[in-house]
Motif scaffolding. Structure first.
Motif, PDB file in Angstrom:
ATOM      1  N   GLY A  81      41.309  43.686  43.418  1.00 25.97           N
ATOM      2  CA  GLY A  81      39.879  44.074  42.767  1.00 25.97           C
ATOM      3  C   GLY A  81      40.002  44.540  41.406  1.00 25.97           C
ATOM      4  O   GLY A  81      38.956  45.086  41.086  1.00 25.97           O
ATOM      5  N   TRP A  82      41.049  44.436  40.762  1.00 31.68           N
ATOM      6  CA  TRP A  82      41.115  45.245  39.443  1.00 31.68           C
ATOM      7  C   TRP A  82      41.029  44.069  38.228  1.00 31.68           C
ATOM      8  O   TRP A  82      40.542  44.751  37.206  1.00 31.68           O
ATOM      9  CB  TRP A  82      42.404  45.743  39.345  1.00 31.68           C
ATOM     10  CG  TRP A  82      42.728  47.063  40.141  1.00 31.68           C
ATOM     11  CD1 TRP A  82      41.752  47.735  40.837  1.00 31.68           C
ATOM     12  CD2 TRP A  82      43.943  47.811  40.077  1.00 31.68           C
ATOM     13  NE1 TRP A  82      42.421  48.733  41.215  1.00 31.68           N
ATOM     14  CE2 TRP A  82      43.629  48.867  40.990  1.00 31.68           C
ATOM     15  CE3 TRP A  82      45.171  47.657  39.452  1.00 31.68           C
ATOM     16  CZ2 TRP A  82      44.495  49.849  41.235  1.00 31.68           C
ATOM     17  CZ3 TRP A  82      46.198  48.738  39.737  1.00 31.68           C
ATOM     18  CH2 TRP A  82      45.918  49.796  40.604  1.00 31.68           C
ATOM     19  N   VAL A  83      41.129  42.683  38.726  1.00 28.98           N
ATOM     20  CA  VAL A  83      40.936  41.744  37.486  1.00 28.98           C
ATOM     21  C   VAL A  83      39.970  40.730  38.160  1.00 28.98           C
ATOM     22  O   VAL A  83      40.043  40.388  39.513  1.00 28.98           O
ATOM     23  CB  VAL A  83      42.148  41.006  37.256  1.00 28.98           C
ATOM     24  CG1 VAL A  83      41.772  39.890  36.435  1.00 28.98           C
ATOM     25  CG2 VAL A  83      43.017  42.199  36.413  1.00 28.98           C
ATOM     26  N   GLU A  84      38.968  40.014  37.532  1.00 31.00           N
ATOM     27  CA  GLU A  84      38.302  38.868  37.836  1.00 31.00           C
ATOM     28  C   GLU A  84      38.170  37.963  36.854  1.00 31.00           C
ATOM     29  O   GLU A  84      38.661  38.094  35.847  1.00 31.00           O
ATOM     30  CB  GLU A  84      36.775  39.384  38.219  1.00 31.00           C
ATOM     31  CG  GLU A  84      36.168  40.008  36.855  1.00 31.00           C
ATOM     32  CD  GLU A  84      34.726  40.812  37.125  1.00 31.00           C
ATOM     33  OE1 GLU A  84      34.282  40.714  38.224  1.00 31.00           O
ATOM     34  OE2 GLU A  84      34.142  41.309  35.983  1.00 31.00           O
ATOM     35  N   ALA A  85      38.000  36.820  37.290  1.00 31.60           N
ATOM     36  CA  ALA A  85      37.791  35.592  36.373  1.00 31.60           C
ATOM     37  C   ALA A  85      36.496  35.320  36.329  1.00 31.60           C
ATOM     38  O   ALA A  85      35.545  35.392  37.139  1.00 31.60           O
ATOM     39  CB  ALA A  85      38.566  34.311  37.393  1.00 31.60           C
ATOM     40  N   GLU A  86      36.432  34.922  35.028  1.00 26.09           N
ATOM     41  CA  GLU A  86      35.150  34.581  34.542  1.00 26.09           C
ATOM     42  C   GLU A  86      35.118  33.164  33.749  1.00 26.09           C
ATOM     43  O   GLU A  86      36.043  32.964  33.451  1.00 26.09           O
ATOM     44  CB  GLU A  86      34.727  35.586  33.199  1.00 26.09           C
ATOM     45  CG  GLU A  86      34.939  36.987  33.482  1.00 26.09           C
ATOM     46  CD  GLU A  86      34.792  38.095  32.606  1.00 26.09           C
ATOM     47  OE1 GLU A  86      34.768  37.707  31.110  1.00 26.09           O
ATOM     48  OE2 GLU A  86      35.156  39.160  32.550  1.00 26.09           O
ATOM     49  N   PRO A  87      33.891  32.490  33.782  1.00 27.68           N
ATOM     50  CA  PRO A  87      34.001  30.864  33.020  1.00 27.68           C
ATOM     51  C   PRO A  87      34.196  31.240  31.840  1.00 27.68           C
ATOM     52  O   PRO A  87      33.974  32.405  31.117  1.00 27.68           O
ATOM     53  CB  PRO A  87      32.414  30.858  33.246  1.00 27.68           C
ATOM     54  CG  PRO A  87      31.955  31.614  34.566  1.00 27.68           C
ATOM     55  CD  PRO A  87      32.539  32.901  34.505  1.00 27.68           C
ATOM     56  N   ASN A  88      35.144  30.417  31.343  1.00 24.10           N
ATOM     57  CA  ASN A  88      35.224  30.460  29.892  1.00 24.10           C
ATOM     58  C   ASN A  88      34.568  29.178  28.993  1.00 24.10           C
ATOM     59  O   ASN A  88      34.782  28.015  29.367  1.00 24.10           O
ATOM     60  CB  ASN A  88      36.877  29.859  29.717  1.00 24.10           C
ATOM     61  CG  ASN A  88      37.375  30.081  28.207  1.00 24.10           C
ATOM     62  OD1 ASN A  88      36.676  29.950  27.258  1.00 24.10           O
ATOM     63  ND2 ASN A  88      38.731  29.950  28.101  1.00 24.10           N
ATOM     64  N   PRO A  89      33.721  29.824  28.249  1.00 26.06           N
ATOM     65  CA  PRO A  89      32.790  28.678  27.600  1.00 26.06           C
ATOM     66  C   PRO A  89      33.677  27.814  26.662  1.00 26.06           C
ATOM     67  O   PRO A  89      33.147  26.637  26.236  1.00 26.06           O
ATOM     68  CB  PRO A  89      31.865  29.470  26.646  1.00 26.06           C
ATOM     69  CG  PRO A  89      32.436  30.983  26.636  1.00 26.06           C
ATOM     70  CD  PRO A  89      33.530  31.002  27.725  1.00 26.06           C
ATOM     71  N   ALA A 123      39.297  51.705  35.612  1.00 25.66           N
ATOM     72  CA  ALA A 123      39.555  53.115  35.811  1.00 25.66           C
ATOM     73  C   ALA A 123      41.105  53.275  36.098  1.00 25.66           C
ATOM     74  O   ALA A 123      41.658  54.234  36.030  1.00 25.66           O
ATOM     75  CB  ALA A 123      38.439  53.347  36.836  1.00 25.66           C
ATOM     76  N   ALA A 124      41.442  52.361  36.897  1.00 21.86           N
ATOM     77  CA  ALA A 124      43.134  52.421  37.488  1.00 21.86           C
ATOM     78  C   ALA A 124      44.159  52.332  36.160  1.00 21.86           C
ATOM     79  O   ALA A 124      44.846  53.179  36.109  1.00 21.86           O
ATOM     80  CB  ALA A 124      43.390  51.251  38.267  1.00 21.86           C
ATOM     81  N   TYR A 125      43.542  51.224  35.198  1.00 25.43           N
ATOM     82  CA  TYR A 125      44.763  51.030  34.162  1.00 25.43           C
ATOM     83  C   TYR A 125      44.336  52.851  33.090  1.00 25.43           C
ATOM     84  O   TYR A 125      45.645  53.274  32.727  1.00 25.43           O
ATOM     85  CB  TYR A 125      44.171  49.925  33.033  1.00 25.43           C
ATOM     86  CG  TYR A 125      44.655  50.298  31.920  1.00 25.43           C
ATOM     87  CD1 TYR A 125      46.064  50.133  31.546  1.00 25.43           C
ATOM     88  CD2 TYR A 125      44.216  50.793  30.503  1.00 25.43           C
ATOM     89  CE1 TYR A 125      46.820  50.083  30.372  1.00 25.43           C
ATOM     90  CE2 TYR A 125      44.836  51.056  29.409  1.00 25.43           C
ATOM     91  CZ  TYR A 125      46.077  50.710  29.294  1.00 25.43           C
ATOM     92  OH  TYR A 125      46.912  50.818  28.084  1.00 25.43           O
ATOM     93  N   ARG A 126      43.314  53.344  33.079  1.00 29.45           N
ATOM     94  CA  ARG A 126      43.291  54.631  32.320  1.00 29.45           C
ATOM     95  C   ARG A 126      43.826  55.614  33.177  1.00 29.45           C
ATOM     96  O   ARG A 126      44.853  56.529  32.365  1.00 29.45           O
ATOM     97  CB  ARG A 126      41.778  55.004  32.234  1.00 29.45           C
ATOM     98  CG  ARG A 126      41.121  54.383  31.268  1.00 29.45           C
ATOM     99  CD  ARG A 126      39.488  54.625  30.883  1.00 29.45           C
ATOM    100  NE  ARG A 126      38.930  53.587  29.879  1.00 29.45           N
ATOM    101  CZ  ARG A 126      37.474  53.640  29.997  1.00 29.45           C
ATOM    102  NH1 ARG A 126      36.769  54.233  30.812  1.00 29.45           N
ATOM    103  NH2 ARG A 126      37.307  52.931  29.149  1.00 29.45           N
TER     104      ARG A 126
END
Length: 135
Positions: free
Chosen positions: A60-68, A84-87
């Motif tokens: 749940g730390w990364v999500e895929a988004e459409p790439n225009p 938050a986890a990265y920080r």
């Protein structure tokens, strides 16, 4: 170098591999990117990024988004939990490195920083393992 290896203990304590941290760091510093973009900047194979990104998506730390710009190459971005986890991880890393650097002369730390930067630049100019030059 033995002392520097202990920096890796930060990731062991949190169950975050150095590879996962590399992907988190790339996305935290540059924003949404394709897997190929991450592979290029982190000097790892695209397939390696795909495995790491899949695990980070499951967390749940990364999500895929459409790439225009390219419908078959989604953009990966950090979720709020991922940022938050990265920080937290970056803070733990900085604390540990500051602890290791305590007592060192400022000139020595600056010299080491210059060497690390030179190695980073040389690494950026060298193809990743399994990559052909010019790719």
């Amino acid at each position: 170098m033995q002392e520097l290896d202990r920096v890796g203990e930060i990731w062991g304590e949190s169950d975050v591999s150095r590879g996962r941290l590399a992907v988190l760091r790339a996305l935290a510093t540059a924003g949404a990117m394709t897997m190929s973009d991450i592979a290029r900047v982190r000097h790892i194979s695209r397939q390696g990024v795909q495995r790491l990104a899949s695990a980070l998506m499951e967390d749940g730390w990364v999500e895929a988004e459409p790439n225009p710009r390219h419908r078959r190459a989604p953009l990966l971005g950090l979720t709020a939990a991922g940022l938050a986890a990265y920080r937290d991880l970056a803070r733990a890393e900085a604390d540990r490195l500051n602890e290791l650097a305590r007592g060192l002369k400022a000139d020595d730390v600056r010299a080491a920083s210059r060497v690390v930067e030179a190695l980073r630049i040389r690494g950026a100019a060298t193809p990743a393992a399994g990559e052909k030059p010019g790719r």
